[in-house]
Write a protein that holds these residues in place. Sequence first.
Motif, PDB file in Angstrom:
ATOM      1  N   ALA A 158       0.832  -1.209   0.000  1.00 45.12           N
ATOM      2  CA  ALA A 158       0.000   0.000   0.000  1.00 45.12           C
ATOM      3  C   ALA A 158       0.868   1.262   0.000  1.00 45.12           C
ATOM      4  O   ALA A 158       0.461   2.308  -0.531  1.00 45.12           O
ATOM      5  N   GLU A 159       2.074   1.160   0.571  1.00 47.08           N
ATOM      6  CA  GLU A 159       2.978   2.305   0.601  1.00 47.08           C
ATOM      7  C   GLU A 159       3.496   2.667  -0.789  1.00 47.08           C
ATOM      8  O   GLU A 159       3.992   3.769  -1.011  1.00 47.08           O
ATOM      9  N   LYS A 162       1.069   4.978  -4.967  1.00 46.90           N
ATOM     10  CA  LYS A 162       1.270   6.123  -5.864  1.00 46.90           C
ATOM     11  C   LYS A 162       2.334   5.808  -6.905  1.00 46.90           C
ATOM     12  O   LYS A 162       2.169   6.114  -8.093  1.00 46.90           O
ATOM     13  N   LEU A 163       3.420   5.195  -6.471  1.00 43.26           N
ATOM     14  CA  LEU A 163       4.492   4.827  -7.389  1.00 43.26           C
ATOM     15  C   LEU A 163       4.010   3.794  -8.398  1.00 43.26           C
ATOM     16  O   LEU A 163       4.291   3.907  -9.606  1.00 43.26           O
ATOM     17  N   ALA A 164       3.271   2.797  -7.916  1.00 41.41           N
ATOM     18  CA  ALA A 164       2.758   1.749  -8.798  1.00 41.41           C
ATOM     19  C   ALA A 164       1.819   2.328  -9.851  1.00 41.41           C
ATOM     20  O   ALA A 164       1.863   1.932 -11.025  1.00 41.41           O
ATOM     21  N   ASP A 165       0.993   3.267  -9.450  1.00 46.91           N
ATOM     22  CA  ASP A 165       0.084   3.902 -10.408  1.00 46.91           C
ATOM     23  C   ASP A 165       0.867   4.666 -11.476  1.00 46.91           C
ATOM     24  O   ASP A 165       0.557   4.590 -12.674  1.00 46.91           O
ATOM     25  N   ALA A 166       1.881   5.405 -11.040  1.00 49.46           N
ATOM     26  CA  ALA A 166       2.666   6.204 -11.977  1.00 49.46           C
ATOM     27  C   ALA A 166       3.423   5.328 -12.970  1.00 49.46           C
ATOM     28  O   ALA A 166       3.587   5.695 -14.139  1.00 49.46           O
ATOM     29  N   LEU A 167       3.874   4.165 -12.504  1.00 51.66           N
ATOM     30  CA  LEU A 167       4.658   3.273 -13.346  1.00 51.66           C
ATOM     31  C   LEU A 167       3.807   2.189 -14.007  1.00 51.66           C
ATOM     32  O   LEU A 167       4.334   1.360 -14.754  1.00 51.66           O
ATOM     33  N   GLU A 168       2.509   2.217 -13.727  1.00 52.23           N
ATOM     34  CA  GLU A 168       1.572   1.243 -14.273  1.00 52.23           C
ATOM     35  C   GLU A 168       1.970  -0.182 -13.894  1.00 52.23           C
ATOM     36  O   GLU A 168       2.048  -1.086 -14.736  1.00 52.23           O
ATOM     37  N   LEU A 169       2.219  -0.393 -12.613  1.00 52.27           N
ATOM     38  CA  LEU A 169       2.637  -1.690 -12.096  1.00 52.27           C
ATOM     39  C   LEU A 169       1.494  -2.378 -11.353  1.00 52.27           C
ATOM     40  O   LEU A 169       0.695  -1.716 -10.686  1.00 52.27           O
ATOM     41  N   ASN A 170       1.471  -3.686 -11.449  1.00 53.20           N
ATOM     42  CA  ASN A 170       0.570  -4.512 -10.653  1.00 53.20           C
ATOM     43  C   ASN A 170       1.410  -5.217  -9.598  1.00 53.20           C
ATOM     44  O   ASN A 170       2.201  -6.113  -9.916  1.00 53.20           O
ATOM     45  N   PRO A 173       1.574  -8.744  -2.986  1.00 52.36           N
ATOM     46  CA  PRO A 173       2.356  -9.034  -1.781  1.00 52.36           C
ATOM     47  C   PRO A 173       2.607 -10.531  -1.632  1.00 52.36           C
ATOM     48  O   PRO A 173       1.738 -11.359  -1.900  1.00 52.36           O
ATOM     49  N   VAL A 174       3.815 -10.871  -1.206  1.00 56.66           N
ATOM     50  CA  VAL A 174       4.206 -12.258  -0.959  1.00 56.66           C
ATOM     51  C   VAL A 174       4.874 -12.317   0.409  1.00 56.66           C
ATOM     52  O   VAL A 174       5.650 -11.424   0.764  1.00 56.66           O
ATOM     53  N   SER A 175       4.590 -13.361   1.179  1.00 53.55           N
ATOM     54  CA  SER A 175       5.212 -13.526   2.487  1.00 53.55           C
ATOM     55  C   SER A 175       6.143 -14.732   2.457  1.00 53.55           C
ATOM     56  O   SER A 175       6.077 -15.587   1.557  1.00 53.55           O
ATOM     57  N   TYR A 176       6.995 -14.827   3.476  1.00 49.79           N
ATOM     58  CA  TYR A 176       7.923 -15.946   3.552  1.00 49.79           C
ATOM     59  C   TYR A 176       7.213 -17.252   3.861  1.00 49.79           C
ATOM     60  O   TYR A 176       7.805 -18.330   3.716  1.00 49.79           O
ATOM     61  N   ALA A 177       5.961 -17.164   4.277  1.00 43.98           N
ATOM     62  CA  ALA A 177       5.178 -18.374   4.539  1.00 43.98           C
ATOM     63  C   ALA A 177       4.579 -18.959   3.268  1.00 43.98           C
ATOM     64  O   ALA A 177       4.095 -20.097   3.260  1.00 43.98           O
ATOM     65  N   ASP A 178       4.614 -18.201   2.165  1.00 39.91           N
ATOM     66  CA  ASP A 178       4.091 -18.691   0.895  1.00 39.91           C
ATOM     67  C   ASP A 178       5.033 -19.728   0.287  1.00 39.91           C
ATOM     68  O   ASP A 178       6.152 -19.938   0.762  1.00 39.91           O
TER      69      ASP A 178
END
Length: 274
Positions: A158-159, A162-170, A173-178
Amino acid sequence: MPRAAVLGSPIAHSLSPVLHNAGYAALGLDDWSYECFETTAEELPERVGESESDFRGFSVTMPGKFAALNFATEVTDRARLMGSANTLVRLEGGGWRADNTDTEGIAGALAELMGATPGTGRRALVIGAGGTARPALWGLAQRGYRDIDVLNRRDRTAEFAKLADALELNLTPVSYADNLRARVKQADVIVSTVPSAALTDHLEALSHAPVLDVIYDTLPTPLMAYTAADGYPTVGGHIMLAHQSFSQFEQFTGLSAPRAAMVDALLEALKKRD
């Protein structure tokens, strides 16, 4: 006598003086010098603001990158997008311009890892969600990546909204338990931005894709060693360090950086240190 310096705390370990002074020597800039100053974030405004007029610029490492951005009177678009600055350049009319060349550091290291021409990457994995993760996302976006997994102990994507929107990124999130091995098998490249100790229990699962590890205190890092043993290419953080310094050198001096001489000096310094 024109000068530049790197600011941070701790700073004694910095290899930036090696890079910049090698560049000065290669171009015959005998009157130039590059120093390092122990400087906290709180001390940075006074250190820069009261610096002698012969200081043309400052490289900034942690913990001063956020303070550098806030101190500047002018900010480049990429520094604003990253939310931090690693470069301060004195302006002719007074004041300081903040830039973030960590973006070029990541981009240059990725080019050495995967080739100079951006491809059509399918998916990437970024390990960590700290300050270096932002330039990592930027560098991957420049190479055409749009789907990026962010591995961290807690979800902080979530942090980066804004950056993801500007760079058009999807971002996912991944955790170490995955199931990390399955995630890595889907990735074309991994960029790790965390200390090596954080990955000790996960090296076997993470070593199945090309790796850029931004750490360079000890080379190869454990992640690089595991990955290379599995037959994948790796690049260490010293390459990122070199590429982020080239633009700084050029902004400070107004001259093209002698890249080969700077990299040779860095490799020699790392060899002596190891």
